[in-house]
Design a protein around this motif. Sequence first.
Motif, PDB file in Angstrom:
ATOM      1  N   PHE A  40     -31.055   2.126  30.693  1.00  0.00           N
ATOM      2  CA  PHE A  40     -32.123   3.033  30.260  1.00  0.00           C
ATOM      3  C   PHE A  40     -32.245   3.009  28.747  1.00  0.00           C
ATOM      4  CE2 PHE A  40     -33.750   7.336  29.219  1.00  0.00           C
ATOM      5  CZ  PHE A  40     -34.933   7.300  29.944  1.00  0.00           C
ATOM      6  N   VAL A  41     -33.485   3.011  28.257  1.00  0.00           N
ATOM      7  CA  VAL A  41     -33.758   3.085  26.820  1.00  0.00           C
ATOM      8  C   VAL A  41     -34.731   4.228  26.592  1.00  0.00           C
ATOM      9  CG1 VAL A  41     -34.693   1.901  24.796  1.00  0.00           C
ATOM     10  CG2 VAL A  41     -33.421   0.597  26.515  1.00  0.00           C
ATOM     11  N   GLU A  42     -34.391   5.114  25.657  1.00  0.00           N
ATOM     12  CA  GLU A  42     -35.275   6.232  25.314  1.00  0.00           C
ATOM     13  C   GLU A  42     -35.583   6.157  23.823  1.00  0.00           C
ATOM     14  OE1 GLU A  42     -33.855  10.489  24.971  1.00  0.00           O
ATOM     15  OE2 GLU A  42     -35.110  10.609  26.768  1.00  0.00           O
ATOM     16  N   ASN A  43     -36.871   6.214  23.477  1.00  0.00           N
ATOM     17  CA  ASN A  43     -37.299   6.158  22.079  1.00  0.00           C
ATOM     18  C   ASN A  43     -38.084   7.412  21.726  1.00  0.00           C
ATOM     19  OD1 ASN A  43     -36.414   3.468  21.334  1.00  0.00           O
ATOM     20  ND2 ASN A  43     -37.965   2.727  22.744  1.00  0.00           N
ATOM     21  N   GLU A  44     -38.120   7.705  20.427  1.00  0.00           N
ATOM     22  CA  GLU A  44     -38.970   8.788  19.946  1.00  0.00           C
ATOM     23  C   GLU A  44     -40.425   8.408  20.206  1.00  0.00           C
ATOM     24  OE1 GLU A  44     -38.257  11.802  18.696  1.00  0.00           O
ATOM     25  OE2 GLU A  44     -36.124  11.454  18.930  1.00  0.00           O
ATOM     26  N   LYS A  45     -41.304   9.338  20.010  1.00  0.00           N
ATOM     27  CA  LYS A  45     -42.721   9.151  20.309  1.00  0.00           C
ATOM     28  C   LYS A  45     -43.463   8.428  19.182  1.00  0.00           C
ATOM     29  CE  LYS A  45     -42.439  11.747  24.046  1.00  0.00           C
ATOM     30  NZ  LYS A  45     -41.129  11.465  24.487  1.00  0.00           N
ATOM     31  N   GLU A  46     -44.540   7.770  19.552  1.00  0.00           N
ATOM     32  CA  GLU A  46     -45.423   7.158  18.571  1.00  0.00           C
ATOM     33  C   GLU A  46     -45.960   8.237  17.645  1.00  0.00           C
ATOM     34  OE1 GLU A  46     -48.351   4.958  20.786  1.00  0.00           O
ATOM     35  OE2 GLU A  46     -46.811   3.763  21.761  1.00  0.00           O
ATOM     36  N   GLY A  47     -46.124   7.891  16.372  1.00  0.00           N
ATOM     37  CA  GLY A  47     -46.628   8.842  15.395  1.00  0.00           C
ATOM     38  C   GLY A  47     -45.541   9.605  14.654  1.00  0.00           C
ATOM     39  N   GLU A  48     -44.293   9.520  15.120  1.00  0.00           N
ATOM     40  CA  GLU A  48     -43.179  10.197  14.454  1.00  0.00           C
ATOM     41  C   GLU A  48     -42.737   9.371  13.245  1.00  0.00           C
ATOM     42  OE1 GLU A  48     -40.775  12.753  15.867  1.00  0.00           O
ATOM     43  OE2 GLU A  48     -42.114  13.274  17.516  1.00  0.00           O
ATOM     44  N   THR A  49     -42.462  10.044  12.139  1.00  0.00           N
ATOM     45  CA  THR A  49     -41.880   9.377  10.973  1.00  0.00           C
ATOM     46  C   THR A  49     -40.403   9.732  10.935  1.00  0.00           C
ATOM     47  OG1 THR A  49     -43.948   9.377   9.748  1.00  0.00           O
ATOM     48  CG2 THR A  49     -41.918   9.162   8.462  1.00  0.00           C
ATOM     49  N   GLY A  74     -39.729   4.931   8.395  1.00  0.00           N
ATOM     50  CA  GLY A  74     -41.019   4.455   8.857  1.00  0.00           C
ATOM     51  C   GLY A  74     -41.609   5.308   9.956  1.00  0.00           C
ATOM     52  N   GLU A  75     -42.888   5.087  10.191  1.00  0.00           N
ATOM     53  CA  GLU A  75     -43.604   5.773  11.268  1.00  0.00           C
ATOM     54  C   GLU A  75     -43.625   4.874  12.491  1.00  0.00           C
ATOM     55  OE1 GLU A  75     -48.109   7.175  12.529  1.00  0.00           O
ATOM     56  OE2 GLU A  75     -47.705   6.699  10.430  1.00  0.00           O
ATOM     57  N   ILE A  76     -43.291   5.432  13.642  1.00  0.00           N
ATOM     58  CA  ILE A  76     -43.320   4.664  14.886  1.00  0.00           C
ATOM     59  C   ILE A  76     -44.777   4.451  15.295  1.00  0.00           C
ATOM     60  CG2 ILE A  76     -42.681   4.606  17.321  1.00  0.00           C
ATOM     61  CD1 ILE A  76     -40.204   6.262  16.582  1.00  0.00           C
ATOM     62  N   LEU A  77     -45.165   3.192  15.351  1.00  0.00           N
ATOM     63  CA  LEU A  77     -46.525   2.820  15.739  1.00  0.00           C
ATOM     64  C   LEU A  77     -46.632   2.540  17.233  1.00  0.00           C
ATOM     65  CD1 LEU A  77     -47.314   0.338  12.834  1.00  0.00           C
ATOM     66  CD2 LEU A  77     -47.984   2.743  13.001  1.00  0.00           C
ATOM     67  N   GLU A  78     -45.534   2.042  17.798  1.00  0.00           N
ATOM     68  CA  GLU A  78     -45.557   1.633  19.204  1.00  0.00           C
ATOM     69  C   GLU A  78     -44.125   1.619  19.728  1.00  0.00           C
ATOM     70  OE1 GLU A  78     -46.881  -2.341  21.771  1.00  0.00           O
ATOM     71  OE2 GLU A  78     -47.434  -2.196  19.667  1.00  0.00           O
ATOM     72  N   VAL A  79     -43.963   2.018  20.982  1.00  0.00           N
ATOM     73  CA  VAL A  79     -42.682   1.847  21.658  1.00  0.00           C
ATOM     74  C   VAL A  79     -42.868   0.763  22.712  1.00  0.00           C
ATOM     75  CG1 VAL A  79     -41.907   4.211  21.238  1.00  0.00           C
ATOM     76  CG2 VAL A  79     -43.115   3.684  23.345  1.00  0.00           C
ATOM     77  N   ASN A  80     -41.823   0.044  22.999  1.00  0.00           N
ATOM     78  CA  ASN A  80     -41.902  -1.052  23.962  1.00  0.00           C
ATOM     79  C   ASN A  80     -41.899  -0.469  25.373  1.00  0.00           C
ATOM     80  OD1 ASN A  80     -41.691  -3.332  25.506  1.00  0.00           O
ATOM     81  ND2 ASN A  80     -40.010  -4.236  24.341  1.00  0.00           N
ATOM     82  N   ALA A  81     -43.080  -0.281  25.924  1.00  0.00           N
ATOM     83  CA  ALA A  81     -43.232   0.327  27.245  1.00  0.00           C
ATOM     84  C   ALA A  81     -42.582  -0.507  28.343  1.00  0.00           C
ATOM     85  CB  ALA A  81     -44.713   0.545  27.553  1.00  0.00           C
ATOM     86  N   GLY A  98     -37.018  -7.723  24.190  1.00  0.00           N
ATOM     87  CA  GLY A  98     -36.178  -6.529  24.204  1.00  0.00           C
ATOM     88  C   GLY A  98     -36.302  -5.665  22.960  1.00  0.00           C
ATOM     89  N   TRP A  99     -37.322  -5.903  22.115  1.00  0.00           N
ATOM     90  CA  TRP A  99     -37.534  -5.035  20.948  1.00  0.00           C
ATOM     91  C   TRP A  99     -37.769  -3.607  21.427  1.00  0.00           C
ATOM     92  CZ3 TRP A  99     -42.191  -2.434  20.271  1.00  0.00           C
ATOM     93  CH2 TRP A  99     -43.273  -2.877  21.031  1.00  0.00           C
ATOM     94  N   MET A 100     -37.487  -2.627  20.564  1.00  0.00           N
ATOM     95  CA  MET A 100     -37.584  -1.232  20.983  1.00  0.00           C
ATOM     96  C   MET A 100     -38.765  -0.483  20.398  1.00  0.00           C
ATOM     97  SD  MET A 100     -33.629  -0.365  21.230  1.00  0.00           S
ATOM     98  CE  MET A 100     -32.697  -1.359  22.380  1.00  0.00           C
ATOM     99  N   ILE A 101     -38.957  -0.605  19.080  1.00  0.00           N
ATOM    100  CA  ILE A 101     -40.082   0.090  18.452  1.00  0.00           C
ATOM    101  C   ILE A 101     -40.733  -0.802  17.408  1.00  0.00           C
ATOM    102  CG2 ILE A 101     -39.266   2.458  18.836  1.00  0.00           C
ATOM    103  CD1 ILE A 101     -38.205   2.462  15.930  1.00  0.00           C
ATOM    104  N   LYS A 102     -42.020  -0.532  17.167  1.00  0.00           N
ATOM    105  CA  LYS A 102     -42.762  -1.161  16.084  1.00  0.00           C
ATOM    106  C   LYS A 102     -43.073  -0.048  15.091  1.00  0.00           C
ATOM    107  CE  LYS A 102     -47.021  -3.728  15.196  1.00  0.00           C
ATOM    108  NZ  LYS A 102     -48.238  -4.278  15.830  1.00  0.00           N
ATOM    109  N   ILE A 103     -42.789  -0.294  13.815  1.00  0.00           N
ATOM    110  CA  ILE A 103     -42.950   0.753  12.807  1.00  0.00           C
ATOM    111  C   ILE A 103     -43.803   0.298  11.626  1.00  0.00           C
ATOM    112  CG2 ILE A 103     -40.723   1.795  13.403  1.00  0.00           C
ATOM    113  CD1 ILE A 103     -39.622   0.623  10.727  1.00  0.00           C
ATOM    114  N   ALA A 104     -44.342   1.283  10.918  1.00  0.00           N
ATOM    115  CA  ALA A 104     -44.949   1.054   9.610  1.00  0.00           C
ATOM    116  C   ALA A 104     -43.855   1.385   8.601  1.00  0.00           C
ATOM    117  CB  ALA A 104     -46.157   1.968   9.413  1.00  0.00           C
TER     118      ALA A 104
END
Length: 125
Positions: A40-49, A74-81, A98-104
């Motif tokens: 299981f992988v849990e990430n913060e939500k998109e839009g969070e800095t 950075g700000e999370i732009l996308e999580v790997n759904a 297997g990447w987890m998040i995309k950030i600015a």
Amino acid sequence: MNIPSNLKYTKDHEWIRVEGETAYVGITDFAQSELGEIVFVENEKEGETIKAGEVFGSIEAVKTVSDLLMPVTGEILEVNAALEDKPELVNNDPYGEGWMIKIAVADAAELDSLLDAEGYKAFIA
């Protein structure tokens, strides 16, 4: 052990790949092998800095749960759904699918404090 030279690494075993103004973040091949089977992988939500060093999620393996730490602010732009249904992608392809998040990235200068591939190899040796 696979340690691509085009990435930067943290001492907490996260990697970051910068592509222009954005970057992808995940865990290293070493980390996934130490954790074992990822369930299981849990990430913060998109839009969070999130600031460098702060928790952006958690990863659960059969034997343990570990926090995931931001390599740079950075700000999370996308999580790997895809990881919702296939968390094993982290085991099978930690630097690709297997990447987890995309950030600015907020401050590119923070990248200078991270390890390069040779530094990371020496760290885990």
